[in-house]
Write an enzyme that holds these catalytic residues in place. Structure first.
Site, mmCIF file in Angstrom:
data_model
loop_
_atom_site.group_PDB
_atom_site.id
_atom_site.type_symbol
_atom_site.label_atom_id
_atom_site.label_comp_id
_atom_site.label_asym_id
_atom_site.label_seq_id
_atom_site.Cartn_x
_atom_site.Cartn_y
_atom_site.Cartn_z
ATOM 1 N N TYR A 55 0.834 -1.211 0.000
ATOM 2 C CA TYR A 55 0.000 0.000 0.000
ATOM 3 C C TYR A 55 0.870 1.264 0.000
ATOM 4 O O TYR A 55 1.791 1.387 -0.790
ATOM 5 C CB TYR A 55 -0.988 -0.040 1.163
ATOM 6 C CG TYR A 55 -2.182 -0.926 0.902
ATOM 7 C CD1 TYR A 55 -3.207 -0.511 0.049
ATOM 8 C CD2 TYR A 55 -2.294 -2.182 1.484
ATOM 9 C CE1 TYR A 55 -4.308 -1.320 -0.206
ATOM 10 C CE2 TYR A 55 -3.396 -2.999 1.229
ATOM 11 C CZ TYR A 55 -4.400 -2.558 0.384
ATOM 12 O OH TYR A 55 -5.493 -3.359 0.126
ATOM 13 N N SER A 56 0.606 2.209 0.903
ATOM 14 C CA SER A 56 1.260 3.523 0.815
ATOM 15 C C SER A 56 2.721 3.529 1.233
ATOM 16 O O SER A 56 3.385 4.559 1.082
ATOM 17 C CB SER A 56 0.483 4.562 1.635
ATOM 18 O OG SER A 56 -0.683 4.955 0.951
ATOM 19 N N ALA A 57 3.229 2.419 1.726
ATOM 20 C CA ALA A 57 4.684 2.344 1.894
ATOM 21 C C ALA A 57 5.375 2.521 0.542
ATOM 22 O O ALA A 57 6.565 2.857 0.482
ATOM 23 C CB ALA A 57 5.080 1.018 2.544
#
Length: 390
Positions: free
Chosen positions: A67-69
């Site tokens: 995801y947003s990593a």
């Protein structure tokens, strides 16, 4: 008890203990954690089940959507272009992407895209999902979109749009899509198992995500039953026109199945990076120092990339947040190792970050998507790293 595989250097045994406890007590199904210190791996652990439907075990090379990593990887790609003199943080975005100047955006600098200050968290007209996955329609829509606040006067987490905004700048400057640029200039030199746009021949290595539904939906409770510190957030979640909701409704349909092959194959530089925990940690290790002869960012570039640009109450999260040019900075709910840390979380628990003061780089990836205040898995692992350093 879940069998834990891998290695831990002397002194880092607390990380092994915390990782095992995450399976036994905190809901991990399949997961991996990796820590580098001064350019060398000191923790490399994995365990559990990659696909609960088939029983496929989590292996050393199991890939996980983080995801947003992903944003930390995309930010690193942008700063590599800055370092090479191809991109200027204070130059107008329109210098590289002329169409972006529409609707009063001619003077927005690149750094405001990176630091969530551009006011482009949502679209007046969502883009069909299939078109958004193909890239250009979303880039065109964002170029035409009016800012939803005066750019530079506030910050709000551009959860979905950030990837197309920053990614299109990378595309215009480098001549390559952001996933291709990352693959060529970062993943290949470091030998990373990290993809923004998954090749078809890697699909069999990807874990199957399992989503935990919250036990209590706060939006259904009477206002007086909600803890006072959460009331403003919950009010935003209840409002269909709030930035908190609109930021995740930029496609039609708004829901995106991140387990779907076509979504994993697309390039979504804000949210669909697929990596191992080792890939996350190794990338961050090479941002702050040398790893097998490769260092991505010079100390000067690193200092610029990690300097605070925005802090305070976030217009989308309706909670405190801090950003540099693309990286999250430590806050009370995500302290990382210390005040000099930088990195990025991902939905449901994934985390990658570095701490140059201690020479630490960290990566955690897992397939049980929990999230929220009840999810302590990443924080317990980081606490164990801190304990090991002490």
């Amino acid at each position: 008890m879940t069998t834990i595989n891998g290695e831990v250097a002397s002194g880092f045994e607390p990380v092994h203990e915390a990782f095992a406890a995450n399976f036994d007590q905190h809901g991990d199904i399949g997961a991996a954690v990796c820590v580098y210190q001064h350019g060398h791996p000191v923790v490399d652990l994995w365990g559990g089940t990659a696909d609960p439907d088939t029983g496929r075990p989590w292996q050393q090379d199991t890939l996980q959507l983080v995801y947003s990593a992903t944003k930390g990887a995309t930010a690193t790609a942008a700063h590599l272009l800055v370092q090479r003199g191809a991109l200027e943080l204070d130059a107008p975005v329109a210098k590289y992407w002329p169409e972006f100047a529409a609707n009063g955006k001619a003077e927005i600098p690149v750094r405001w895209l990176l630091s969530h200050q551009a006011g482009l968290v949502a679209l007046d007209q969502p883009v069909p999902l299939a078109d958004a996955l193909a890239w250009q329609s979303m880039a065109d829509a964002l170029a035409a979109q009016r800012p939803l606040w005066t750019p530079g006067t506030a910050h709000g987490y551009h959860g979905r749009t950030w990837g197309w905004l920053v990614g299109e700048v990378i595309h215009r400057v480098s001549g390559r899509t952001p996933g291709r640029f990352f693959a060529d200039e970062i993943a290949a030199p470091l030998g990373l198992d990290f993809f923004i746009g998954l090749p078809a021949n890697e699909r069999d290595r990807v874990s199957q995500m399992v989503y935990k539904q919250p036990e209590i939906d706060l939006t259904t409770l009477p206002a007086e039953s909600i803890p006072e510190e959460l009331r403003e957030q919950v009010a935003a979640w209840r409002d269909p026109n709030s930035f908190s909701n609109r930021a995740y409704q930029v496609t039609e349909p708004a829901a995106i199945d991140f387990n779907a092959p076509e979504v994993q194959a697309a390039e979504l530089p804000a949210s669909n990076g697929i990596s191992t925990a080792r890939g996350l940690a190794r990338m961050y290790a090479s941002v702050i120092g040398e790893v097998d002869g490769v260092r991505l960012l010079t100390p000067e570039t690193l200092a610029s990339a990690t300097k605070e640009q925005a802090s305070g109450v976030d217009e989308v999260l309706v909670a405190p947040s801090r950003f540099s040019c693309g990286y999250m900075l430590p806050i009370e709910t995500c302290p990382m190792i210390g005040p000099n840390s930088f990195g990025h979380t991902g939905r449901g628990g994934s985390l990658g970050f570095a701490d140059p003061e201690h020479g630490i780089a960290f990566g955690y990836a897992m397939n049980h998507i929990i999230g929220g205040p009840d999810d302590v898995r990443a924080s317990l692992l980081v606490d164990a790293v801190r304990q090991s350093l002490a």
